[in-house]
Design a protein around this motif. Structure first.
Motif, PDB file in Angstrom:
ATOM      1  N   ARG A  74       1.043  -1.092   0.082  1.00 22.01           N
ATOM      2  CA  ARG A  74       0.205  -0.131   0.091  1.00 22.01           C
ATOM      3  C   ARG A  74       0.950   0.567  -0.190  1.00 22.01           C
ATOM      4  NH1 ARG A  74      -5.336  -0.576   1.457  1.00 22.01           N
ATOM      5  NH2 ARG A  74      -5.926  -3.656   1.693  1.00 22.01           N
ATOM      6  N   LEU A  75       1.865   1.012   0.797  1.00 23.36           N
ATOM      7  CA  LEU A  75       2.560   2.468   1.205  1.00 23.36           C
ATOM      8  C   LEU A  75       3.618   2.824  -1.021  1.00 23.36           C
ATOM      9  CD1 LEU A  75       4.501   1.474   4.054  1.00 23.36           C
ATOM     10  CD2 LEU A  75       3.236   3.416   3.493  1.00 23.36           C
ATOM     11  N   LEU A  76       3.646   1.729  -1.157  1.00 25.51           N
ATOM     12  CA  LEU A  76       3.919   1.594  -2.980  1.00 25.51           C
ATOM     13  C   LEU A  76       3.282   1.553  -3.596  1.00 25.51           C
ATOM     14  CD1 LEU A  76       7.387  -0.334  -2.148  1.00 25.51           C
ATOM     15  CD2 LEU A  76       7.441   1.405  -2.691  1.00 25.51           C
ATOM     16  N   ALA A  77       1.769   1.840  -3.477  1.00 31.01           N
ATOM     17  CA  ALA A  77       0.523   2.220  -4.422  1.00 31.01           C
ATOM     18  C   ALA A  77       0.401   0.581  -5.098  1.00 31.01           C
ATOM     19  CB  ALA A  77       0.769   3.408  -4.754  1.00 31.01           C
ATOM     20  N   LEU A  78       0.731  -0.505  -5.015  1.00 30.22           N
ATOM     21  CA  LEU A  78       0.839  -1.320  -5.566  1.00 30.22           C
ATOM     22  C   LEU A  78      -0.217  -2.078  -5.601  1.00 30.22           C
ATOM     23  CD1 LEU A  78       4.480  -3.245  -4.743  1.00 30.22           C
ATOM     24  CD2 LEU A  78       4.101  -1.686  -6.192  1.00 30.22           C
ATOM     25  N   LYS A  79      -0.727  -2.299  -6.756  1.00 29.33           N
ATOM     26  CA  LYS A  79      -1.929  -3.171  -7.206  1.00 29.33           C
ATOM     27  C   LYS A  79      -2.344  -4.544  -6.848  1.00 29.33           C
ATOM     28  CE  LYS A  79      -3.045   0.522 -11.221  1.00 29.33           C
ATOM     29  NZ  LYS A  79      -3.355   0.208 -13.096  1.00 29.33           N
ATOM     30  N   THR A  80      -1.453  -4.950  -6.296  1.00 28.39           N
ATOM     31  CA  THR A  80      -1.177  -6.656  -5.532  1.00 28.39           C
ATOM     32  C   THR A  80      -2.107  -6.833  -4.652  1.00 28.39           C
ATOM     33  OG1 THR A  80       1.019  -7.158  -6.908  1.00 28.39           O
ATOM     34  CG2 THR A  80       0.118  -8.389  -5.222  1.00 28.39           C
ATOM     35  N   ARG A  81      -3.220  -7.415  -4.685  1.00 28.03           N
ATOM     36  CA  ARG A  81      -3.449  -8.213  -3.943  1.00 28.03           C
ATOM     37  C   ARG A  81      -3.362  -9.468  -2.840  1.00 28.03           C
ATOM     38  NH1 ARG A  81      -9.856 -10.824  -3.488  1.00 28.03           N
ATOM     39  NH2 ARG A  81     -10.503 -10.877  -1.466  1.00 28.03           N
ATOM     40  N   VAL A  82      -3.365  -8.372  -1.666  1.00 27.64           N
ATOM     41  CA  VAL A  82      -2.878  -9.067  -0.878  1.00 27.64           C
ATOM     42  C   VAL A  82      -3.229 -10.672   0.070  1.00 27.64           C
ATOM     43  CG1 VAL A  82      -0.837  -9.353   1.227  1.00 27.64           C
ATOM     44  CG2 VAL A  82      -0.038  -7.986  -0.624  1.00 27.64           C
ATOM     45  N   LEU A  83      -3.219 -11.656   0.413  1.00 25.71           N
ATOM     46  CA  LEU A  83      -3.629 -12.462   0.671  1.00 25.71           C
ATOM     47  C   LEU A  83      -2.295 -13.504   1.999  1.00 25.71           C
ATOM     48  CD1 LEU A  83      -6.146 -13.799  -1.731  1.00 25.71           C
ATOM     49  CD2 LEU A  83      -7.001 -12.165  -0.518  1.00 25.71           C
ATOM     50  N   TRP A  84      -3.498 -14.340   3.030  1.00 26.67           N
ATOM     51  CA  TRP A  84      -2.344 -14.827   3.899  1.00 26.67           C
ATOM     52  C   TRP A  84      -3.522 -16.044   4.245  1.00 26.67           C
ATOM     53  CZ3 TRP A  84      -3.319  -9.801   5.181  1.00 26.67           C
ATOM     54  CH2 TRP A  84      -4.572  -9.504   5.820  1.00 26.67           C
ATOM     55  N   GLY A  85      -2.023 -17.514   4.162  1.00 28.83           N
ATOM     56  CA  GLY A  85      -2.572 -18.785   4.936  1.00 28.83           C
ATOM     57  C   GLY A  85      -3.177 -19.610   3.794  1.00 28.83           C
ATOM     58  N   THR A  86      -2.717 -21.163   4.119  1.00 22.48           N
ATOM     59  CA  THR A  86      -2.591 -22.115   3.452  1.00 22.48           C
ATOM     60  C   THR A  86      -4.268 -22.413   2.696  1.00 22.48           C
ATOM     61  OG1 THR A  86      -4.452 -23.605   5.547  1.00 22.48           O
ATOM     62  CG2 THR A  86      -1.616 -23.555   4.873  1.00 22.48           C
ATOM     63  N   GLN A  87      -4.824 -21.862   2.349  1.00 18.89           N
ATOM     64  CA  GLN A  87      -6.448 -21.795   1.877  1.00 18.89           C
ATOM     65  C   GLN A  87      -6.172 -20.603   0.798  1.00 18.89           C
ATOM     66  OE1 GLN A  87      -9.861 -21.253   4.061  1.00 18.89           O
ATOM     67  NE2 GLN A  87     -10.379 -23.749   4.555  1.00 18.89           N
ATOM     68  N   SER A  88      -5.411 -19.885   1.391  1.00 19.31           N
ATOM     69  CA  SER A  88      -5.628 -18.378   0.146  1.00 19.31           C
ATOM     70  C   SER A  88      -4.591 -19.391  -0.853  1.00 19.31           C
ATOM     71  CB  SER A  88      -4.851 -17.549   0.533  1.00 19.31           C
ATOM     72  OG  SER A  88      -5.975 -16.389   1.512  1.00 19.31           O
ATOM     73  N   ILE A  89      -3.346 -20.047  -0.415  1.00 21.39           N
ATOM     74  CA  ILE A  89      -2.279 -20.487  -1.194  1.00 21.39           C
ATOM     75  C   ILE A  89      -2.868 -21.540  -1.959  1.00 21.39           C
ATOM     76  CG2 ILE A  89      -0.420 -22.010  -1.507  1.00 21.39           C
ATOM     77  CD1 ILE A  89       0.057 -20.632   0.976  1.00 21.39           C
ATOM     78  N   SER A  90      -3.778 -22.018  -1.439  1.00 16.80           N
ATOM     79  CA  SER A  90      -5.115 -23.438  -2.902  1.00 16.80           C
ATOM     80  C   SER A  90      -5.676 -22.596  -3.326  1.00 16.80           C
ATOM     81  CB  SER A  90      -5.620 -23.864  -1.853  1.00 16.80           C
ATOM     82  OG  SER A  90      -4.567 -24.600  -1.139  1.00 16.80           O
ATOM     83  N   MET A  91      -6.326 -21.494  -2.809  1.00 18.93           N
ATOM     84  CA  MET A  91      -7.223 -21.043  -4.161  1.00 18.93           C
ATOM     85  C   MET A  91      -6.227 -19.731  -5.539  1.00 18.93           C
ATOM     86  SD  MET A  91      -7.721 -17.308  -5.171  1.00 18.93           S
ATOM     87  CE  MET A  91      -6.856 -16.562  -4.039  1.00 18.93           C
ATOM     88  N   LEU A  92      -5.352 -19.616  -5.610  1.00 24.32           N
ATOM     89  CA  LEU A  92      -4.242 -18.775  -6.564  1.00 24.32           C
ATOM     90  C   LEU A  92      -3.385 -20.221  -7.255  1.00 24.32           C
ATOM     91  CD1 LEU A  92      -2.316 -16.962  -7.392  1.00 24.32           C
ATOM     92  CD2 LEU A  92      -0.462 -17.594  -6.121  1.00 24.32           C
ATOM     93  N   ALA A  93      -3.287 -21.448  -6.690  1.00 25.48           N
ATOM     94  CA  ALA A  93      -3.077 -22.698  -7.269  1.00 25.48           C
ATOM     95  C   ALA A  93      -4.092 -23.301  -7.995  1.00 25.48           C
ATOM     96  CB  ALA A  93      -2.638 -23.800  -6.840  1.00 25.48           C
TER      97      ALA A  93
END
Length: 399
Positions: A74-93
């Motif tokens: 957010r400080l760098l105004a990046l558009k990347t959405r940040v998530l966390w946790g094993t379920q989020s890693i599986s969601m990405l996969a």
């Protein structure tokens, strides 16, 4: 080639495989885009990767690390959405916009996301050997059910894959033997009676490859090769008796296939993981990897040593466990993997000696009789049970 870019998710992007994957992708911006990245704890490295590759998602393993990455993005105004946790890693996969998943999370922690990618029919670049070692037939069933394309990234298995016919139906009738090569690691010529004095720094100093600490210790014990034997059995559908390991100190020939007519096909290359990574990304095409080319004019002699010679059976007793667990009840490979992860972590932390790694693995296998796993929950429960037993046994060992 399809004009659309291949959208890639890299699980374990801050590790050595993940970094090499990004280096290959950076050489081919017309072919690949980074859709998502995941990492465990290295927020600073992940932030740098987000700045350079602008992924849609960045996932950290824990909430604390995820929130810190989110704050910095957010400080760098990046558009990347940040998530966390094993379920989020599986969601990405499993994300519908992902074409290819590089599975480079070390250890059994990567199993759930590998299964998610397999069930979603991705091109799955498997650098996490534990998915097959722990998951076994259950994982392969998910690959078939999801219609995924499984491509090995370990240098040895990629070499075997490149040495086999394109038609997988021909493999059973043509393969006589799969020959996995091993460098022998840093202790190939060391007196086994001195192994009790080996330090973590010595064990992590691999003569040919640059790897993480856990994988480096596995190479020093040759447990990495035991896991690769198990992986080869599942990847290529051959019985354990048709898999052999030979020591090849130069790490130029990455593995070989001996055919029924006794001809041998081998894959050669510099010891650089960008070669199998580039092949996995571009298969069935080939692209520039960024690795150095072999120079046959300056290459030293290529030599080989059998596991039965030079005292190697005494140096590397853990290698035989691969064939033992493949002939044992289903789930035994998962027990071996879990015990080894605990043993290596204990050695790196100073809780046990180098020569006690094999002792702990063997004792855990002898004490635990697994029930055949039939689900992810079964596999995770077996993994947890084996880890708990290994921790208990380790506390009883005097370092």
């Amino acid at each position: 080639m399809n004009s659309c870019k291949q959208r890639v998710a890299i699980l374990g992007s801050t590790g050595s495989i993940g970094i090499s994957t990004l280096e290959v992708i950076a050489k081919h911006p017309e072919r690949f885009s980074v859709f998502g990245l995941s990492a465990s704890t290295q927020v600073d490295k992940m932030l740098q990767q987000c700045v350079q590759f602008n992924p849609v998602f960045a996932v950290m393993a824990s909430e604390a690390h995820g929130q810190e990455l989110d704050r910095q993005c957010r400080l760098l105004a990046l558009k990347t959405r940040v998530l966390w946790g094993t379920q989020s890693i599986s969601m990405l996969a499993a994300h519908e916009q992902v074409d290819t998943v590089m599975a480079a999370i070390v250890g059994a922690a990567g199993l759930a996301s590998c299964l998610a990618a397999a069930r979603s029919g991705k091109r799955l670049l498997l650098a996490n050997k534990e998915a097959l070692v722990v998951g076994g037939d259950y994982f392969l069933q998910a690959v078939v059910a999801g219609g995924a394309k499984l491509l090995p990234i370990d240098s040895e298995h990629s070499a075997v894959f490149q040495s086999l016919p394109d038609d997988e139906k021909l493999w059973p009738q043509q393969i006589q033997k799969i020959i996995l090569t091993a460098s022998g690691g840093p202790f190939r010529q060391r007196d086994p009676t001195t192994f009790a004095n080996i330090t973590p720094e010595q064990a992590c100093a691999h003569p040919n490859w640059v790897m993480g600490r856990k994988i480096s210790v596995d190479s020093a014990t040759m447990m990495n090769k035991a896991l690769e034997v198990i992986e080869a059995k599942y990847l290529f559908g051959v019985p354990p008796s048709q898999i052999e390991v030979v020591i090849h100190p130069q790490s130029v020939i990455h593995s070989m296939v001996q055919y029924r007519d006794h001809s041998v096909v081998a894959q050669l290359g510099t010891p650089d993981m960008k070669v199998p990574i580039a092949y996995g990304l571009s298969w069935p095409d080939r692209i520039e990897s960024g690795a150095s080319a072999l120079n046959f004019n300056t290459m030293a002699d290529l030599s080989f040593e059998s596991m039965q010679s030079c005292g190697h059976a005494q140096r590397f007793p853990g290698l035989q466990l691969a064939w033992d667990v493949l002939l044992a009840p289903p789930g035994s490979t998962a027990v071996l993997n879990a015990a080894n992860e605990i043993a290596v972590a204990g050695f790196l932390a100073g809780a046990i000696r180098f020569d006690q790694i094999h002792k702990l693995n063997l004792e855990t296998l002898n004490r635990l009789s697994p029930q055949p796993p039939g689900s992810l929950d079964d596999l995770l429960a077996l993994d947890a049970q084996a880890r708990s037993l290994a921790q208990q046994l380790m506390r009883g060992m005097a370092c």
